[in-house]
Design an enzyme around this catalytic site. Structure first.
Site, PDB file in Angstrom:
ATOM      1  N   CYS A  73      37.547 -20.187  14.550  1.00 40.69           N
ATOM      2  CA  CYS A  73      36.121 -19.387  15.333  1.00 40.69           C
ATOM      3  C   CYS A  73      35.679 -20.138  16.915  1.00 40.69           C
ATOM      4  O   CYS A  73      35.666 -21.490  16.835  1.00 40.69           O
ATOM      5  CB  CYS A  73      35.333 -19.672  13.978  1.00 40.69           C
ATOM      6  SG  CYS A  73      33.524 -19.328  14.630  1.00 40.69           S
ATOM      7  N   CYS A 183      35.973 -13.610  20.054  1.00 45.01           N
ATOM      8  CA  CYS A 183      34.882 -13.831  18.805  1.00 45.01           C
ATOM      9  C   CYS A 183      36.684 -13.415  17.368  1.00 45.01           C
ATOM     10  O   CYS A 183      36.483 -12.277  17.745  1.00 45.01           O
ATOM     11  CB  CYS A 183      33.812 -13.438  17.894  1.00 45.01           C
ATOM     12  SG  CYS A 183      33.656 -12.950  15.942  1.00 45.01           S
TER      13      CYS A 183
END
Length: 259
Positions: A73, A183
């Site tokens: 992440c 992302c």
């Protein structure tokens, strides 16, 4: 220790794009993936909350006896990985936008960055962009709403295409020739992005680099599993199992579990 699992966590299903690269490079490794979908996206939360969630995810994976943890992440990496490394006695692999290769190879001196607010506003992102792209025009856009659509199974929806048009327009006006995906949910957008972008714009994400770094750290710490085994692949989610299955397909022997 070498036969223990690699732990991987993300704010949701997006980090499965990283898991795919790791599994492809290291097919003998057991893996445990944690999708904290109920709290997705992390990018809208402050550093304190992101760190709290990252600690909780790490503790879950350590209870499963993981030998290494991949923070799949961008937002959790840029906001919490320093704290995790100081707090837990286990190797951590982080992920951040691949600004360096884009900055080194751009011909137009304009690079698009599509990422979450939490990543773009982080100190680590600022340091990386300042180091590698000080002479490059970075057109940054927060991908507000993208993670939520992917988590709700609306990856290929009209709403998604409308959002992407909105975020790409200022980048194309600035004549970008590279688009950096900041992302881990965003690699799932690549088929749509290829339809929306001119052919000369190259898309970069960090998946392969993270897989290579994972292998390097396992080798350095004598943790690489060299036995030829059928790996145990466990995927935990507090969100939709169906959405995760739709992204991973049915060709692998995966255990899907709720937590």
């Amino acid at each position: 220790m070498s036969d223990k699992s690699i732990g991987i966590f993300d704010s949701g299903v997006g980090g499965t794009s990283i898991w795919k690269e790791i599994h492809q490079l290291l097919p003998n490794e057991h893996t445990i993936y944690l999708a904290d979908s109920i709290n997705a996206p992390y990018g809208t939360k402050g550093t304190k909350k992101i760190t709290e969630l990252s600690v909780k995810n790490t503790e879950f994976l350590l209870k499963k006896d993981c030998k290494l943890i991949v923070v799949a992440c961008n937002t959790a990496t840029t906001n919490a990985i320093d704290y995790l490394r100081k707090t837990f006695d286990v190797p951590f692999i982080g992920i951040e936008p691949a600004i360096k290769p884009a900055a080194l190879n751009t011909k137009t001196n304009a690079v698009g960055i599509l990422a979450t607010k939490g990543t773009l506003s982080s100190a680590l992102f600022s340091k990386t962009s300042g180091r590698f792209a000080s002479n490059i025009k970075l057109i940054e856009r927060e991908g507000t709403g993208i993670v939520e659509l992917i988590e709700s199974g609306k990856l290929r929806s009209d709403e998604m295409r409308t959002l992407l048009h909105q975020y790409l327009e200022p980048m194309l006006k600035a004549h970008i020739d590279y688009l950096v995906l900041g992302c881990t949910h965003y690699p799932y957008l690549i088929p749509i992005l290829l339809e929306l972008l001119p052919n000369h714009v190259k898309i970069i994400d960090s998946g392969e680099a993270v897989a290579r770094q994972t292998k390097a750290i396992l080798e350095k710490n004598n943790l690489l599993n060299t036995a030829k085994v059928n790996p145990k692949l466990e995927f935990y989610t507090n969100g939709s199992v169906e959405v995760m299955q739709s992204l991973l397909g049915n060709s692998l022997d995966i255990d899907y579990l709720k937590f």
